[in-house]
Design a protein around this motif. Structure first.
Motif: not given
Length: 248
Positions: A1-4, A21, A23, A25, A92-96
């Motif tokens: 999962m990659n997250l912000t 912010d 990131k 990964t 979820k993957d891509g979530d902030t």
């Protein structure tokens, strides 16, 4: 999962603070939320940056120290758990993900995501105890008969870990669920009857002095509480307080 991650950073109690912010990964969905923060901090340290300060101890849902406000919810999107029991599969993957400290006047920020919850300790010290002779002449707990229903309710109230989720989720930053639980666990047992009057008066007085708001029966505290402490404890505390006030 990659997250912000949008994380509240604040150097100290007097600093204004702001959201920053980050990131991350390759986060495993099987990681706990705190393990994910560990990964972030390892990355920050390797880059020579200041790691994010957050509170934790047991990481087993017992101590309540890991309290974080995640995406607008105390302890995050799951129910009946503390932050350390929250797993990344809830995202979820891509979530902030927005991560903040608990917000309340009585919980001042110490640094980043860490708040000072010693106000809860002072409420406890005001009356959340019973005086027991421990000089070698103690009475066996099983020597005093207790109604099964009362015992069950007392145990349910005693499961409160003082994490502060009730305060963080309340629009008034009320601590009445916490105080109600601490009053109830003794009010229901014969051992707690001796100091019942002073206990509820002193604890409510201290709660007010700490700057917590009043309850307006929204119910968010019960929903967000990781131990499912019932609003019935607030009602019991109110009854105890009224009875104590009439005696006084």
């Amino acid at each position: 999962m990659n997250l912000t991650l949008k994380i509240w950073r604040q150097k100290n109690a007097s600093d204004k603070g702001s959201m920053v912010d980050y990131k991350v990964t390759d986060i495993s969905p099987d990681m706990s939320f705190l393990e994910m923060l560990d990964v972030l901090n390892e990355q920050l340290i390797n880059k020579g940056e200041e790691p994010v300060a957050f509170d934790h101890d047991c990481r087993e849902g017992i101590c309540g120290m890991c309290s974080l406000y995640i995406n607008g919810e105390a302890h995050g999107p799951d129910r009946g758990i503390t932050t350390c029991q929250l797993h990344m599969r809830m995202f979820k993957d891509g979530d902030t993900i927005t991560i903040e400290p608990f917000r309340a006047t009585a919980f001042p920020v110490v640094k980043d995501l860490i708040v000072d919850r010693s106000s809860f300790d002072r409420i406890q010290h005001a009356g959340g105890f019973i005086s027991v002779n421990t000089s070698g002449n103690t009475i066996d707990a099983n020597a005093i008969p207790v109604n099964k229903h009362d015992a069950d309710d007392a145990f349910s109230a005693a499961t409160c870990i003082g994490c502060g989720a009730c305060v963080a989720s309340c629009k008034n930053s009320s601590a009445m669920l916490f105080v109600g639980a601490k009053v109830s666990q003794f009010a229901l047992l014969p051992q707690g009857k001796v100091e019942a009057t002073d206990r509820v008066l002193n604890m409510v007085k201290q709660m007010d002095e700490e700057g917590f708001g009043n309850c307006t029966n929204t119910g968010a505290c019960e929903v967000e509480c990781p131990k499912g402490i019932s609003l019935e404890n607030i009602a019991r505390m109110n009854r105890e307080y009224l009875a104590a006030s009439l005696k006084g």
